[in-house]
Scaffold this motif. Sequence first.
Motif, short mmCIF file in Angstrom:
data_model
loop_
_atom_site.label_atom_id
_atom_site.label_comp_id
_atom_site.label_asym_id
_atom_site.label_seq_id
_atom_site.Cartn_x
_atom_site.Cartn_y
_atom_site.Cartn_z
N TRP A 122 -5.99 -3.97 -1.12
CA TRP A 122 -5.04 -4.96 -1.61
C TRP A 122 -5.58 -5.64 -2.88
O TRP A 122 -4.86 -5.79 -3.86
CB TRP A 122 -4.80 -5.98 -0.50
CG TRP A 122 -3.94 -7.14 -0.86
CD1 TRP A 122 -2.59 -7.12 -1.12
CD2 TRP A 122 -4.34 -8.50 -0.96
NE1 TRP A 122 -2.15 -8.39 -1.37
CE2 TRP A 122 -3.20 -9.26 -1.28
CE3 TRP A 122 -5.56 -9.16 -0.79
CZ2 TRP A 122 -3.25 -10.64 -1.45
CZ3 TRP A 122 -5.60 -10.53 -0.95
CH2 TRP A 122 -4.45 -11.25 -1.29
N GLU A 123 -6.86 -6.00 -2.85
CA GLU A 123 -7.47 -6.63 -4.03
C GLU A 123 -7.52 -5.67 -5.21
O GLU A 123 -7.24 -6.06 -6.34
CB GLU A 123 -8.87 -7.12 -3.71
CG GLU A 123 -8.88 -8.42 -2.95
CD GLU A 123 -10.24 -9.06 -2.96
OE1 GLU A 123 -11.26 -8.35 -2.86
OE2 GLU A 123 -10.28 -10.30 -3.08
N GLN A 124 -7.89 -4.41 -4.95
CA GLN A 124 -7.99 -3.41 -6.03
C GLN A 124 -6.65 -3.21 -6.73
O GLN A 124 -6.60 -2.88 -7.91
CB GLN A 124 -8.47 -2.06 -5.49
CG GLN A 124 -9.93 -2.02 -5.19
CD GLN A 124 -10.34 -0.66 -4.64
OE1 GLN A 124 -9.53 0.08 -4.09
NE2 GLN A 124 -11.60 -0.34 -4.79
N GLU A 125 -5.56 -3.37 -6.00
CA GLU A 125 -4.23 -3.16 -6.56
C GLU A 125 -3.64 -4.44 -7.16
O GLU A 125 -2.47 -4.46 -7.53
CB GLU A 125 -3.29 -2.60 -5.50
CG GLU A 125 -3.64 -1.18 -5.12
CD GLU A 125 -2.64 -0.58 -4.15
OE1 GLU A 125 -1.58 -1.19 -3.89
OE2 GLU A 125 -2.93 0.51 -3.64
N GLY A 126 -4.43 -5.50 -7.24
CA GLY A 126 -3.94 -6.73 -7.84
C GLY A 126 -3.20 -7.64 -6.89
O GLY A 126 -2.37 -8.44 -7.32
N ARG A 127 -3.45 -7.50 -5.60
CA ARG A 127 -2.86 -8.35 -4.56
C ARG A 127 -1.33 -8.32 -4.54
O ARG A 127 -0.67 -9.37 -4.54
CB ARG A 127 -3.37 -9.78 -4.70
CG ARG A 127 -4.87 -9.88 -4.57
CD ARG A 127 -5.33 -11.29 -4.75
NE ARG A 127 -6.77 -11.36 -4.54
CZ ARG A 127 -7.44 -12.49 -4.48
NH1 ARG A 127 -6.81 -13.64 -4.60
NH2 ARG A 127 -8.73 -12.47 -4.30
N PRO A 128 -0.72 -7.14 -4.51
CA PRO A 128 0.74 -7.06 -4.50
C PRO A 128 1.34 -7.53 -3.17
O PRO A 128 0.76 -7.33 -2.12
CB PRO A 128 1.01 -5.58 -4.72
CG PRO A 128 -0.18 -4.90 -4.11
CD PRO A 128 -1.34 -5.82 -4.41
N PRO A 134 -5.33 8.79 -1.79
CA PRO A 134 -5.13 8.40 -3.19
C PRO A 134 -6.43 7.96 -3.83
O PRO A 134 -7.41 7.70 -3.15
CB PRO A 134 -4.15 7.22 -3.08
CG PRO A 134 -4.23 6.77 -1.68
CD PRO A 134 -4.69 7.93 -0.85
N GLY A 135 -6.45 7.90 -5.15
CA GLY A 135 -7.66 7.59 -5.89
C GLY A 135 -8.32 6.29 -5.46
O GLY A 135 -9.53 6.23 -5.33
N HIS A 136 -7.53 5.24 -5.18
CA HIS A 136 -8.14 3.98 -4.77
C HIS A 136 -8.79 4.11 -3.40
O HIS A 136 -9.75 3.45 -3.10
CB HIS A 136 -7.12 2.82 -4.80
CG HIS A 136 -6.00 2.98 -3.84
ND1 HIS A 136 -4.88 3.69 -4.15
CD2 HIS A 136 -5.83 2.54 -2.58
CE1 HIS A 136 -4.05 3.66 -3.12
NE2 HIS A 136 -4.61 2.97 -2.16
N ALA A 137 -8.26 4.99 -2.57
CA ALA A 137 -8.85 5.21 -1.25
C ALA A 137 -10.18 5.93 -1.39
O ALA A 137 -11.13 5.65 -0.68
CB ALA A 137 -7.91 6.00 -0.36
N LYS A 138 -10.24 6.86 -2.33
CA LYS A 138 -11.50 7.58 -2.57
C LYS A 138 -12.57 6.60 -3.03
O LYS A 138 -13.71 6.65 -2.58
CB LYS A 138 -11.30 8.68 -3.61
CG LYS A 138 -10.40 9.78 -3.14
CD LYS A 138 -10.13 10.76 -4.27
CE LYS A 138 -9.04 11.74 -3.87
NZ LYS A 138 -8.66 12.59 -4.98
N ALA A 139 -12.20 5.69 -3.92
CA ALA A 139 -13.17 4.71 -4.41
C ALA A 139 -13.63 3.79 -3.28
O ALA A 139 -14.78 3.40 -3.23
CB ALA A 139 -12.54 3.88 -5.53
N ALA A 140 -12.74 3.47 -2.37
CA ALA A 140 -13.08 2.57 -1.27
C ALA A 140 -14.03 3.23 -0.28
O ALA A 140 -14.65 2.55 0.52
CB ALA A 140 -11.81 2.13 -0.55
N GLN A 141 -14.16 4.55 -0.33
CA GLN A 141 -15.05 5.24 0.59
C GLN A 141 -16.51 5.08 0.19
O GLN A 141 -17.40 5.27 0.99
CB GLN A 141 -14.74 6.73 0.62
CG GLN A 141 -13.42 7.05 1.23
CD GLN A 141 -13.11 8.53 1.12
OE1 GLN A 141 -13.85 9.29 0.54
NE2 GLN A 141 -12.00 8.92 1.69
N LYS A 142 -16.76 4.71 -1.07
CA LYS A 142 -18.13 4.61 -1.55
C LYS A 142 -18.81 3.40 -0.91
O LYS A 142 -18.25 2.32 -0.90
CB LYS A 142 -18.15 4.50 -3.07
CG LYS A 142 -17.62 5.74 -3.74
CD LYS A 142 -17.63 5.59 -5.23
CE LYS A 142 -17.02 6.83 -5.86
NZ LYS A 142 -16.89 6.67 -7.30
#
Length: 82
Positions: A17-23, A62-70
């Motif tokens: 949610w934060e990565q996407e700008g709190r939509p 999705p790309g943001h999910a891949k980043a969240a895996q790190k």
Amino acid sequence: MKEKDLSEIRKIAYGLWEQEGRPDGQDRRHWDTAKEIWAFRHSGEDAPQSQQREPGEAKGLPGHAKAAQKPGRGGQSLRSGR
């Protein structure tokens, strides 16, 4: 599901949610994506090395999910409650 697991899923969803700008209105999608990420992270714990996937190779995350895996990605801000 254990409370510890649900808490981890909540942290992942909050990070998305934060990565996407709190939509607004995206809570269900963030929750579902967080559950997929959590399941992926825990799926290889008992699997033989040859069957373990690299992060980002999960089915269509999705790309943001891949980043969240790190590891460590956004974890500090989540623990501080920001």
